[in-house]
Design a protein around this motif. Structure first.
Motif, short mmCIF file in Angstrom:
data_model
loop_
_atom_site.label_atom_id
_atom_site.label_comp_id
_atom_site.label_asym_id
_atom_site.label_seq_id
_atom_site.Cartn_x
_atom_site.Cartn_y
_atom_site.Cartn_z
N SER A 213 -23.86 13.90 -15.36
CA SER A 213 -22.56 13.16 -15.21
C SER A 213 -21.36 14.00 -15.86
O SER A 213 -20.36 13.96 -15.50
CB SER A 213 -22.62 11.84 -15.82
N ALA A 214 -21.77 14.85 -16.87
CA ALA A 214 -20.83 15.77 -17.65
C ALA A 214 -20.26 16.76 -16.66
O ALA A 214 -18.91 17.06 -16.37
CB ALA A 214 -21.40 16.34 -18.96
N ARG B 97 -17.94 15.36 -13.99
CA ARG B 97 -16.61 15.20 -14.45
C ARG B 97 -15.80 16.42 -14.57
O ARG B 97 -14.65 16.38 -14.27
CB ARG B 97 -16.81 14.68 -15.99
N LEU C 50 -14.51 16.67 -11.24
CA LEU C 50 -13.49 15.71 -10.82
C LEU C 50 -12.04 16.18 -11.39
O LEU C 50 -11.12 16.30 -10.71
CB LEU C 50 -13.67 14.37 -11.45
N GLU D 69 -25.08 11.78 -4.26
CA GLU D 69 -25.20 10.66 -3.38
C GLU D 69 -25.00 9.23 -4.05
O GLU D 69 -24.47 8.61 -3.90
CB GLU D 69 -26.57 10.59 -2.54
N ILE D 70 -26.25 9.30 -5.18
CA ILE D 70 -26.13 8.03 -6.14
C ILE D 70 -24.84 7.67 -6.68
O ILE D 70 -24.29 6.70 -6.71
CB ILE D 70 -27.38 8.33 -7.42
N SER D 71 -23.95 8.78 -7.19
CA SER D 71 -23.04 8.65 -7.81
C SER D 71 -21.58 8.26 -6.99
O SER D 71 -20.58 8.11 -7.17
CB SER D 71 -22.56 9.72 -8.79
N GLY D 72 -21.92 8.56 -5.63
CA GLY D 72 -20.76 8.49 -4.52
C GLY D 72 -19.74 9.50 -4.68
O GLY D 72 -19.02 9.59 -3.62
N THR E 175 -18.80 11.31 -1.19
CA THR E 175 -17.89 10.48 -0.30
C THR E 175 -16.35 11.12 -0.78
O THR E 175 -15.50 11.16 0.05
CB THR E 175 -17.95 8.99 -0.49
N ASP F 59 -23.33 4.06 -17.61
CA ASP F 59 -23.62 5.33 -18.38
C ASP F 59 -22.32 6.18 -17.99
O ASP F 59 -21.68 6.34 -17.09
CB ASP F 59 -24.61 5.96 -17.53
N VAL F 60 -21.56 6.30 -19.31
CA VAL F 60 -20.06 6.98 -19.34
C VAL F 60 -20.68 8.52 -19.21
O VAL F 60 -21.44 8.97 -19.78
CB VAL F 60 -19.49 6.56 -20.35
N ALA F 61 -19.80 9.32 -18.45
CA ALA F 61 -19.95 10.57 -18.30
C ALA F 61 -19.59 11.07 -19.65
O ALA F 61 -19.13 10.80 -20.28
CB ALA F 61 -18.80 11.51 -17.37
N PHE G 182 -15.37 9.12 -16.41
CA PHE G 182 -15.93 8.05 -15.46
C PHE G 182 -17.12 7.32 -15.99
O PHE G 182 -17.82 8.11 -16.69
CB PHE G 182 -15.89 8.59 -14.00
N GLY H 231 -22.19 4.22 -8.44
CA GLY H 231 -22.83 5.32 -8.73
C GLY H 231 -23.96 5.49 -9.54
O GLY H 231 -24.09 6.42 -10.07
N HIS H 232 -24.37 4.33 -9.92
CA HIS H 232 -25.41 4.38 -10.95
C HIS H 232 -26.86 4.41 -10.06
O HIS H 232 -27.13 4.26 -9.08
CB HIS H 232 -25.48 3.14 -11.77
N ASN H 233 -27.81 5.16 -11.07
CA ASN H 233 -29.23 5.22 -10.72
C ASN H 233 -29.72 3.88 -10.08
O ASN H 233 -29.50 2.95 -10.69
CB ASN H 233 -30.24 6.19 -11.36
N PRO H 234 -30.30 3.93 -8.85
CA PRO H 234 -31.04 2.62 -8.59
C PRO H 234 -31.92 1.97 -9.50
O PRO H 234 -32.82 2.77 -9.94
CB PRO H 234 -31.36 2.76 -7.25
N HIS I 75 -24.62 3.03 -2.33
CA HIS I 75 -24.00 4.07 -3.49
C HIS I 75 -22.48 3.88 -3.58
O HIS I 75 -21.66 4.55 -2.70
CB HIS I 75 -24.35 5.49 -3.43
N GLY I 76 -21.97 3.27 -4.26
CA GLY I 76 -20.47 3.04 -4.55
C GLY I 76 -20.05 4.37 -5.40
O GLY I 76 -20.62 4.92 -5.90
N PHE I 77 -18.78 4.56 -5.28
CA PHE I 77 -18.31 5.69 -6.07
C PHE I 77 -18.16 5.17 -7.74
O PHE I 77 -17.82 4.31 -7.93
CB PHE I 77 -16.78 6.09 -5.58
N VAL I 78 -18.31 6.26 -8.32
CA VAL I 78 -18.35 5.88 -9.87
C VAL I 78 -17.02 5.18 -10.43
O VAL I 78 -15.90 5.52 -9.86
CB VAL I 78 -18.50 7.17 -10.73
N PRO J 172 -12.24 7.46 -11.88
CA PRO J 172 -11.65 8.58 -11.41
C PRO J 172 -10.50 8.25 -10.36
O PRO J 172 -9.64 8.76 -10.04
CB PRO J 172 -12.49 9.93 -11.22
N ASP K 243 -30.09 7.43 -16.85
CA ASP K 243 -31.00 8.73 -16.52
C ASP K 243 -31.43 9.32 -17.79
O ASP K 243 -32.26 10.35 -17.58
CB ASP K 243 -30.14 9.86 -15.64
#
Lengths: 112, 646
Positions: A55-56, A59, A62, A89-92, A95, B459-461, B508, B529-532, B548-551, B554, B578
């Protein structure tokens, strides 16, 4: 931090190797900041040799995309596969970021 | 006192040793050269002395020789009556005080036919001149057989006899000068007799003995045969010859020396005297008699002055070296004294006391430079330690603050289990272990009304304080919006817009948000955007496949979708971040999904507390001490359904 750059007419190709995690992300962010400060506005990031992104890392992408956008530039991603693709994909993120199968296709996209 | 191997000691040792060495060499060389020069001087002196003595002896002898020859010649030219003859001899004696006795010994029947032998002889006795007839006094061995008569008679020329004791005449040691005289008859020289003059040896030996050389040096006279004629050792006179002495000493070199003397050579030799004193000797011949004159210089006395001078020099040198040593000691001590006090100060400093005063050095030499450098170092060290102390204190303060932050963060998450003891429809258990002091992961669960339980994991980046701060905002927003909206997609959408409004740093969070209808078991959920999550039901364990929605954070206006799922009694939903699957061991190997699935499959499915603790223990075991970079968070919820009271 294994990072290589090669200048093309329309964009700077940045090749990243290894991991983009909490440990290395700050260095990548700094590198991108420097490149933007040097006047680069369009980047194609080649993920072919990236085996992990956290995730870092996301970021950093982004934040870079946001800064590039502010100067009317572009951030294109190429060769996102495997685990990295899963994360995207998981984090979207897929898109949000235009991703390309190859650097060449990203280059042609950067023309438009 | 400076120690054994101190600089002072070494300096003194080296300098003193070198000085002694140089001085000893100089002194030794000086002594050797002085002796050499002295010996050369000595040889000259000895030669001069010997020659002057030789000349004096020679002049004595020559005057006697001339008188004797004069008498002989007058015997050949004139005719003397007996009285005239006697008067002539007497006058000769009277005129020449050096002559002890004089006489004329005739050949048999040569003076007159009546007498076979005729030899008138005058000599001095007690100041008077006495007359005797030698043919009478030599009763047993007639004078014609004596050497003083025989040798010149046979050789036909002037001859000095070997010194001898005269029994027939004066009874003293004497030497006789004999000159033959002849009668010329028709061209033939017929020997008529021998004219003799005696000199007492004592007149020569006195001359020799009067020579004083240094303290015990002396002159000596040896006859043609090596007989000792004059010598300080009175017993040897007329009793010993050079060869008899060589014989008794078994000294062949002495005998060789004697031979050289007898042969009339001269020389300068090293020689051990009759009384055993090492000496230098110069010897020279007296030509007229074939005797040898020797002058003897005792070596000891010769070098005595050189030795005295050397001893004085040695004394002065030693005093000088002593003075030098003292000077070196004084200088070295004055140099090393500040060094020693510096060393003492350093020792005190080494024990941690930096406030000690360094010794004051006024000089600008190396020691002074060292001391001021040292002073500078101490000041820097003190400054450094002060800074270090401050930094450490600051770090400790931050650490303690972080500890408080950890506690605060932990207290923000529901930690009391069972969380809803009065709700038998479901069990819920959750845990969060931050990788650093504070983490970016969080979970939450709360009722939005009597029936609907909202639960979420996020989970925060990134990690650490920035993530923790972002987490606080996200968690607060999610709870307040959750309670207000009661619809997962809407909750996420609203919270996203609020977060995205001011998000310069592009922070995010990934969130899985769900609402359980405790009555029906229906679950509405939305994913940012989280793991399933995993679902454990009668079919086994499998991944849920949410859209999968966006995190969150941002991008404003992200779209999320609520999906549905119905849990049967005993079904479990397992949510995690994760940090679980991406826990690494020292070989960089991830824990991974397959291990997680296996562990869940093998473990208890009844007790959620057990389940989560087991997984946590598994992850810790896998990590095997490797430092973890991600928080480990798990939420498990089990639907039990409504238990109808009968």
């Amino acid at each position: 931090m294994p990072i290589q750059t090669s200048k093309e007419t329309t964009a700077l190709i940045v090749t990243i190797t290894g991991k983009m995690d909490a440990l290395t992300a700050p260095e990548y962010e700094k590198k991108f900041s420097e490149l933007i400060a040097e006047g680069e506005i369009s980047f194609i990031v080649d993920f072919e040799q990236v085996d992990y992104i956290s995730s870092a890392g996301l970021r950093v992408l982004l934040a870079t995309a946001k800064r590039v956008k502010a100067v009317n530039g572009k951030l294109l991603l190429a060769n996102i596969t495997g685990v990295v693709k899963d994360v995207f994909e998981i984090s979207g993120f897929c898109t949000l970021f235009p991703t390309h199968d190859s650097v060449a296709s990203a280059l042609s996209a950067s023309l438009g | 006192m400076p120690g054994h191997k101190s600089i002072v000691f070494k300096l003194i040792l080296v300098i003193t040793f070198c000085s002694v060495l140089i001085f000893a060499f100089t002194l030794g060389y000086n002594y050797y050269e002085s002796r050499l020069i002295l010996e050369q001087e000595l040889e000259n002196n000895a030669r001069n002395l010997a020659m002057s003595l030789v000349n004096r002896v020679e002049s004595e002898l020559v005057s006697v020789t001339k008188v004797t020859e004069g008498v002989a010649r007058s015997m050949e030219t004139g005719r003397y009556t007996e009285n005239e003859l006697l008067a002539r001899i007497r006058t000769t004696l009277e005129d020449n005080p050096r002559i002890y006795g004089a006489g004329i010994a005739f050949e048999p029947y040569a003076f007159r036919k009546a007498n076979r032998l005729y030899a008138p002889y005058f000599y001095r006795e007690k100041g008077k001149i006495t007359f005797i007839r030698l043919e009478d006094s030599y009763q047993y061995v007639p004078y014609v057989y004596w050497d003083w008569y025989q040798i010149p008679r046979e050789l036909g020329k002037l001859e000095w006899s070997e010194p001898y004791y005269d029994d027939g005449g004066a009874n003293i040691a004497m030497a006789t000068c004999s000159v033959p005289f002849y009668l010329d008859r028709g061209g033939t020289r017929i020997l008529k007799g021998i004219v003799t003059s005696d000199i007492p040896l004592v007149s020569l030996t006195e001359l020799i003995s009067s020579v004083k050389i240094l303290k015990t040096g002396y002159a000596a006279l040896l006859s043609r045969n090596g007989m000792v004629l004059a010598h300080p050792l009175k017993d040897a006179i007329m009793n010993e010859t050079f060869f008899s002495i060589a014989e008794s000493r078994h000294d062949t070199s002495l005998r060789d020396l004697g031979k050289k003397m007898v042969q009339g050579e001269s020389g300068f030799v090293h020689y051990t005297s009759l009384v055993g004193v090492k000496s230098w000797m110069y010897f020279a011949p007296i030509r007229s008699t074939g005797w040898t004159l020797a002058v003897v210089f005792p070596e000891e006395e010769l070098v005595e002055n050189v030795r005295k001078l050397s001893l004085t020099m040695a004394g002065m040198g030693l005093a000088g070296i002593l003075l030098l040593t003292l000077a070196v000691y004084s200088i070295a001590s004055s140099i090393t004294k500040p060094l020693r006090s510096l060393a003492e100060a350093t020792e005190v400093m080494a024990s941690g006391n930096f406030d000690i005063e360094l010794p004051v050095v006024r000089s600008n030499d190396e020691v002074g430079v060292l001391t001021s450098s040292f002073q500078l170092m101490v000041t820097s060290l003190k400054e450094y330690i002060k800074n270090l102390t401050e930094t450490t204190a600051a770090k400790e303060r931050i650490q303690s603050e972080l500890k408080v932050a950890t506690d605060i963060q932990a207290s923000l998450l529901p930690r009391l289990f069972p969380a809803f003891p009065d709700r038998p429809e479901f069990d819920i258990f959750a845990s969060m272990d931050p990788a650093k002091e504070v983490g970016g992961d969080f979970y939450d669960f709360f009722f939005i009304d009597d029936n609907n339980l909202c639960f979420l994991i996020a989970d925060v980046a990134d990690k650490g304080v920035p993530a923790a701060l972002y987490m606080m905002v996200a968690k607060t927003l999610l709870k307040s919006e959750g309670q207000r909206l009661g619809e997962p997609a809407m909750i996420l959408s609203y919270v996203n817009n609020i977060l995205a409004a001011d998000n310069e740093s592009c922070m995010f969070a990934t969130v899985f948000c769900a609402i359980l209808d405790t009555g029906s078991g229906e679950v509405r959920f939305a994913n940012a955007g989280h793991n399933p999550p995993l679902i454990i039901d009668s079919l086994g364990i499998r991944y849920l496949a949410p859209k999968h929605g966006f995190v969150l954070g941002p991008m404003p206006d992200s779209v999320y979708e609520t999906e549905h799922l119905t849990l049967q009694k005993g079904d479990i939903l397992f949510l995690y971040t994760d940090g679980v699957t991406e826990a690494k061991n020292p070989e960089e190997e991830l824990y991974g999904e397959s291990r997680l699935l296996q562990a869940l499959n093998d473990g208890s499915k009844d007790d959620l507390t057990d389940m989560i603790h087991t997984i946590r223990a598994e992850v810790t075991r896998h990590a095997n001490g490797a430092p973890q970079s991600d928080d480990v968070t798990m939420v498990a919820i089990k639907y039990r359904g409504i238990v109808t009271d009968v």
